[in-house]
Design a protein around this motif. Structure first.
Motif, PDB file in Angstrom:
ATOM      1  N   HIS A 136      23.549  16.241  56.333  1.00 32.25           N
ATOM      2  CA  HIS A 136      23.376  16.603  54.809  1.00 32.25           C
ATOM      3  C   HIS A 136      24.126  15.530  53.029  1.00 32.25           C
ATOM      4  CE1 HIS A 136      27.036  17.837  56.162  1.00 32.25           C
ATOM      5  NE2 HIS A 136      28.077  18.006  54.598  1.00 32.25           N
ATOM      6  N   ASP A 137      23.908  15.834  52.562  1.00 30.05           N
ATOM      7  CA  ASP A 137      24.326  15.016  51.803  1.00 30.05           C
ATOM      8  C   ASP A 137      25.906  15.252  50.647  1.00 30.05           C
ATOM      9  OD1 ASP A 137      24.765  16.968  49.265  1.00 30.05           O
ATOM     10  OD2 ASP A 137      22.841  16.350  48.202  1.00 30.05           O
ATOM     11  N   HIS A 138      26.952  15.798  50.989  1.00 32.00           N
ATOM     12  CA  HIS A 138      28.361  15.793  50.525  1.00 32.00           C
ATOM     13  C   HIS A 138      29.490  14.193  51.132  1.00 32.00           C
ATOM     14  CE1 HIS A 138      28.518  20.931  51.278  1.00 32.00           C
ATOM     15  NE2 HIS A 138      27.929  19.965  50.033  1.00 32.00           N
ATOM     16  N   SER A 202      24.719  22.306  50.099  1.00 33.97           N
ATOM     17  CA  SER A 202      24.898  21.040  49.801  1.00 33.97           C
ATOM     18  C   SER A 202      25.209  20.252  48.222  1.00 33.97           C
ATOM     19  CB  SER A 202      22.965  20.266  49.828  1.00 33.97           C
ATOM     20  OG  SER A 202      22.597  21.165  49.166  1.00 33.97           O
ATOM     21  N   TRP A 214      19.796  20.915  54.601  1.00 32.56           N
ATOM     22  CA  TRP A 214      21.640  20.549  55.369  1.00 32.56           C
ATOM     23  C   TRP A 214      20.362  20.871  56.535  1.00 32.56           C
ATOM     24  CZ3 TRP A 214      21.151  23.761  51.533  1.00 32.56           C
ATOM     25  CH2 TRP A 214      21.650  25.840  51.519  1.00 32.56           C
TER      26      TRP A 214
END
Length: 342
Positions: A136-138, A202, A214
Motif C-alpha cells: 500500500h502507499d503509506h 491508504s 491495499w
C-alpha cells in the motif's frame, strides 16, 4: 515439504473491495467498533503524551550486508532490511517488499518518525532487483526516493490498484508497472505472486484517503510458499487465504504499531498469532517493528509479546537480526536480541 494445492491465479471480482459513491476503497469486512485512528485526541496523545520507552535505549544491532555477499547467497534466502522491507532471493533474482530506505517515515525528512537504525545495505549498493512488491502507499511502506532510484534499478513493480499510478507519476516506466486487485496474480520466472486481501486503509495526504487499494501477498516458489501481510487488522480474510493458498512455510506478519485506539487496521500480537494459524503457517517472522516509532507501546513490546504467545501456542517463531540471512528452506529461530537494549 508439505504437499500443496495448485495455485489459482484467476481474476475474481468476488474478492474486490467495494467502492463507495465517493470513489473510496472499502474493506471487505465491516469494521469493528472503535475510536477513529484520525481523531484529534489521538494525535494530541501521540505528540504530547507519548511514553519514554517507544524508542530503544541503545543501538539496534544490524548485520551489515554487501552486494557481493548477497549475490553469492543461495536461492531462497531472505533478509529483513528493516520495518516491512524484506529482500528475497528467489530463482536467481532479488525481490524487495515495501522498500523504505529514508531516514523518516514522513512526507518531509525534517520531522516525523525517525529510524532506529540504518538499513544494513545502502539503496545504491543493492544488487539488480528483479521486482518490487508493494502492499500500500503509506509512508512507512512506500518511499518515494527509493522508488525513484529503483525505477532504473528494478525490472518490475507489482502494486495494488492505484498505487501503480503513483509509481507512474514518479517516473517508473509504464511497461514495468503491474497493478492488481485482490486474488489477482502473475507468474514471473517460475514464481507465482498473488495480491490477496487485507483490512487496512491508504493515502498519503489529507485529501486522498482510500483512493488506492491495499493488499497482502502470496509468494510461491514451487513447493515453498511465503505470505507477506503488508498492514492489516485481523479479519476473516486470513482464513480464506490459508484455505486457498496454504499451508505457508513462512509468514511475514505485521506485529507492531498497534493500539486499542485503532483496532481496525493493525493487529495486536494475539491477533497476529491467530492470523498465522488461520493462514496455516509453519514459521512466523514478526515484521513492522524495530525500525520506526509509530505507536504508544514500548518499542520492544511486539517482540516480547509475540515470543511469549508463540511459546504458549507451540508456534515456531523466527526473529533474525536486521540484515541476518534466513533460509526459507529451514528458517532458524534467531536470538531474542531486543532484550539486550532495554
Amino acid at each position: 515439504m508439505v504437499a500443496r494445492n495448485s495455485l489459482d491465479l484467476t481474476c475474481s471480482r468476488r474478492g474486490q473491495p467495494p467502492r463507495g459513491d465517493d470513489g473510496e476503497q472499502r474493506n471487505a469486512m465491516p469494521p469493528r467498533p472503535g475510536r477513529s485512528c484520525g481523531s484529534l485526541g489521538l494525535l494530541w496523545n501521540f505528540i504530547f503524551n507519548k511514553p519514554c520507552n517507544t524508542r530503544p535505549a541503545g543501538p539496534v544491532p544490524v548485520r551489515r550486508l554487501t552486494r557481493a555477499e548477497l549475490e553469492a547467497a543461495p536461492d531462497r534466502s531472505l533478509y529483513r532490511l528493516g520495518h516491512s522491507t524484506m529482500l528475497l532471493k528467489l530463482r536467481g533474482g532479488f525481490w524487495l517488499t515495501d522498500p523504505v530506505f529514508c531516514e523518516r517515515a514522513s512526507p518531509v525528512q525534517w520531522a516525523g518518525p525517525k529510524r532506529f537504525h540504518e538499513p544494513p545495505i545502502a539503496l545504491e549498493n543493492l544488487p539488480p532487483i528483479r521486482g518490487v512488491i508493494l502492499s500500500h502507499d503509506h509512508y512507512d511502506h512506500l518511499d518515494r526516493h527509493a522508488i525513484k532510484h529503483l525505477a532504473k534499478a528494478a525490472e518490475v513493480f507489482l502494486a495494488p490498484h492505484g498505487v501503480g499510478d503513483r509509481l507512474l507519476r514518479w517516473g517508473v516506466p509504464t511497461e514495468k508497472v503491474h497493478q492488481f486487485g485482490w486474488w489477482q496474480g502473475i507468474e514471473l520466472d517460475g514464481l507465482n505472486l498473488t495480491a490477496t486481501p487485507a483490512q487496512h486503509f491508504s493515502g498519503r495526504g489529507w485529501n486522498d484517503r482510500n483512493r488506492t487499494l491495499w493488499a497482502s501477498w502470496v509468494i510461491s516458489d514451487a513447493e515453498v510458499r511465503v505470505f507477506f501481510s503488508g498492514d492489516s487488522g485481523y479479519f476473516a480474510g486470513f482464513k480464506q487465504i490459508g484455505e486457498r493458498f496454504g499451508p505457508f512455510d513462512v509468514t511475514l506478519m505485521e506485529t507492531g504499531a498497534y493500539d486499542a485506539q485503532w483496532p481496525l487496521v493493525h493487529m495486536h500480537p494475539e491477533e497476529t498469532i491467530q492470523a498465522h494459524i488461520d493462514l496455516q503457517g509453519r514459521v512466523l517472522v514478526p515484521i513492522h517493528n524495530g525500525t520506526f516509532d509509530l505507536a504508544m507501546h514500548a518499542w520492544d513490546e511486539p517482540f516480547e509479546r509475540v515470543a511469549v504467545l508463540s511459546r504458549q501456542r507451540g508456534i515456531q517463531l523466527s526473529t533474525p537480526l536486521i540484515g541476518e540471512r534466513l533460509d526459507l528452506n529451514a528458517p532458524h529461530q534467531g536470538l531474542a536480541w531486543w532484550r539486550e537494549l532495554g
